[in-house]
Structures are given as structure tokens and as C-alpha cells.
Design a protein around this motif. Structure first.
Motif, PDB file in Angstrom:
ATOM      1  N   ALA A  82      -0.380   3.613   4.025  1.00  0.00           N
ATOM      2  CA  ALA A  82       1.055   3.539   3.752  1.00  0.00           C
ATOM      3  C   ALA A  82       1.705   4.905   3.911  1.00  0.00           C
ATOM      4  N   LEU A  83       1.044   5.966   3.451  1.00  0.00           N
ATOM      5  CA  LEU A  83       1.604   7.318   3.596  1.00  0.00           C
ATOM      6  C   LEU A  83       1.674   7.716   5.069  1.00  0.00           C
ATOM      7  N   THR A  89       0.834  12.633   5.627  1.00  0.00           N
ATOM      8  CA  THR A  89      -0.624  12.428   5.695  1.00  0.00           C
ATOM      9  C   THR A  89      -1.426  13.595   5.129  1.00  0.00           C
ATOM     10  N   SER A  90      -0.780  14.546   4.489  1.00  0.00           N
ATOM     11  CA  SER A  90      -1.513  15.708   3.993  1.00  0.00           C
ATOM     12  C   SER A  90      -2.449  15.325   2.854  1.00  0.00           C
ATOM     13  N   LEU A  97      -1.246  12.315  -5.809  1.00  0.00           N
ATOM     14  CA  LEU A  97      -1.045  10.928  -6.232  1.00  0.00           C
ATOM     15  C   LEU A  97      -2.278  10.376  -6.943  1.00  0.00           C
ATOM     16  N   ASN A  98      -3.456  10.766  -6.486  1.00  0.00           N
ATOM     17  CA  ASN A  98      -4.682  10.342  -7.171  1.00  0.00           C
ATOM     18  C   ASN A  98      -4.781  10.945  -8.567  1.00  0.00           C
ATOM     19  N   GLY A 129       5.522  11.126  -0.486  1.00  0.00           N
ATOM     20  CA  GLY A 129       4.666  11.401  -1.638  1.00  0.00           C
ATOM     21  C   GLY A 129       5.415  11.915  -2.853  1.00  0.00           C
ATOM     22  N   THR A 130       6.363  12.827  -2.632  1.00  0.00           N
ATOM     23  CA  THR A 130       7.130  13.389  -3.748  1.00  0.00           C
ATOM     24  C   THR A 130       7.969  12.323  -4.437  1.00  0.00           C
ATOM     25  N   GLN A 131       8.591  11.463  -3.658  1.00  0.00           N
ATOM     26  CA  GLN A 131       9.405  10.386  -4.217  1.00  0.00           C
ATOM     27  C   GLN A 131       8.547   9.374  -4.982  1.00  0.00           C
ATOM     28  N   ILE A 132       7.400   9.061  -4.425  1.00  0.00           N
ATOM     29  CA  ILE A 132       6.467   8.123  -5.087  1.00  0.00           C
ATOM     30  C   ILE A 132       6.001   8.703  -6.414  1.00  0.00           C
ATOM     31  N   GLU A 133       5.697   9.985  -6.406  1.00  0.00           N
ATOM     32  CA  GLU A 133       5.218  10.657  -7.618  1.00  0.00           C
ATOM     33  C   GLU A 133       6.270  10.622  -8.722  1.00  0.00           C
ATOM     34  N   ALA A 134       7.542  10.740  -8.345  1.00  0.00           N
ATOM     35  CA  ALA A 134       8.615  10.727  -9.335  1.00  0.00           C
ATOM     36  C   ALA A 134       8.870   9.324  -9.880  1.00  0.00           C
ATOM     37  N   LEU A 135       8.734   8.313  -9.021  1.00  0.00           N
ATOM     38  CA  LEU A 135       9.124   6.960  -9.407  1.00  0.00           C
ATOM     39  C   LEU A 135       7.995   6.178 -10.088  1.00  0.00           C
TER      40      LEU A 135
END
Length: 228
Positions: A82-83, A89-90, A97-98, A129-135
Motif C-alpha cells: 500500500a505504501l 517506500t522508505s 509505522l511498525n 506514512g506521516t499522515q497514516i501515523e497521525a491518523l
């Protein structure tokens, strides 16, 4: 002659008594032997039953371990895939996230595999990734408060970002008409900021509260064992 006859009779009587005593002793020993066999069989039966139960438990534990390992592996595959679709992809993004998934597992008792699957769901709606981490923590609070499956909550949030706030009402997120209009008028970045704020105000602390219960602590412990 009479004396000899008496002697013979006495001798025969003694022999008969010896024979009877011998038979009685033999019968007792046979009974003791049979009892010993039964006792040994009972003990061996109990031992075999215990071994069988232990083996069954070991097999069940091994199957659970394999299942948990497969689930963790598939969650990572979905997340990375998904990323990749949003060009993020970093390895550092995946690691962050893990780490978040592990921390939320400890906080709430929800498995890190489930959290990773929710993160992957959000990435499918073009969040980085940053947005996912916040939400993600806000969605976890929402899921715990409303009794909604975490992936379903992530799906609802993603659809709201793409199609408007009406989706949220179906999942227990109350919005005023002013919030609805502002949300629907905003672009995705603005909607993301508003959604994070709305969920934070509405459900903040629900995941931690659930994790503090006996069930939550038990789930966190069990999930931690599965991660070993």
C-alpha cells in the motif's frame, strides 16, 4: 497295622493341609499380581492421557504460533504494498509505522498485525506514512469507543476523506451541520486535519481505557507472546 494306618492318615491330612495352604497362598499372590497389573495399567493410562493432553496443547500452541506468524507476515506485505502505491517506500517509514503498531498493541491490547492492516487500509486511500501515523491512533480510539472493527474504522475514515463526512455518521461520529459543510468543502489535506481533530475530541483516550481493562491487559500479554 492300625498304627501304620493312623500314620498314613495323619501324613495325608498334613499333606492336604499343606496343599490347601499352598493353594490359598498362590491364590492370594495371584490376586496381588492382578491388583498390581491393574494399578500399573491405571498409572500408565493416566500417564498416557497426560502425555496426550500435553501433546495436544503443544500442537495447538504451535498452530497458533504459525497462524500468528502468517498474519504478521501478510500484514507487512499489505502495508509495504500500500505504501508503494503512494510512492512512500522508505524503510524508515515502515519502521516508524511498525513501532507505532507495537506501541498501540501495548496500549490497547489490539494486535500489532491488526493495527498494521488498518495502516495499510489508510495507505490505499493515498495517505503517506506521516499522515497514516497521525491518523491511526485516532481511528483506534474511534474503533474502541464505537465497538467497530479497526479495519472497518480505517475504511470509513478513508472513504470520508475521499467522499465526504456523511460516511462518518454511519459509524457513530456525530458532526454538526457546520462541521459537515466545512469538511466537505475542504481538500484532502484539510479534511485529514479536520478528521484528526474531530476524532481526537470525540473519542480521545478510548483505546487506553480499553487497554487498561483485564481483557485488554490479557490481550496485550497474549499478543506479546505471539510476537516472540
Amino acid at each position: 497295622m492300625a498304627n501304620e494306618k493312623n500314620v498314613v492318615q495323619i501324613w495325608l491330612k498334613l499333606k492336604a493341609e499343606e496343599f490347601t495352604k499352598g493353594m490359598t497362598d498362590a491364590q492370594k499372590k495371584l490376586i496381588e499380581f492382578n491388583d498390581g497389573i491393574k494399578s500399573a495399567a491405571s498409572k500408565w493410562g493416566a500417564a498416557i492421557a497426560a502425555i496426550g493432553a500435553a501433546t495436544a496443547g503443544l500442537v495447538a500452541s504451535f498452530r497458533a504460533f504459525i497462524s500468528a506468524s502468517n498474519e504478521a507476515e501478510m500484514a507487512q506485505v499489505r502495508l509495504r504494498s500500500a505504501l508503494r502505491s503512494v510512492g512512500d517506500t522508505s524503510q524508515s517509514t515502515v519502521d516508524r509505522l511498525n513501532a507505532q503498531a507495537s506501541a498501540l498493541q501495548e496500549l490497547s491490547g489490539v494486535s500489532d498485525e491488526t493495527v498494521s492492516s488498518a495502516q495499510a487500509m489508510l495507505a490505499q486511500f493515498k495517505l503517506n506514512g506521516t499522515q497514516i501515523e497521525a491518523l491511526t491512533p485516532k481511528i483506534l480510539d474511534m474503533a474502541m469507543a464505537t465497538g467497530t472493527n479497526l479495519e472497518t474504522a480505517a475504511f470509513a475514515a478513508g472513504r470520508a476523506l475521499n467522499y465526504g463526512a456523511g460516511v462518518l455518521r454511519r459509524y457513530g461520529v456525530a458532526l454538526s451541520e457546520a462541521q459537515m459543510k466545512a469538511f466537505n468543502a475542504a481538500d484532502q489535506t484539510g479534511r485529514l486535519a479536520m478528521l484528526t481533530e474531530i476524532l481526537g475530541k470525540r473519542f480521545d483516550g478510548a483505546a487506553a481505557a480499553m487497554g487498561g481493562t483485564f481483557t485488554g491487559r490479557l490481550n496485550a500479554f497474549r499478543n506479546g507472546i505471539n510476537d516472540i
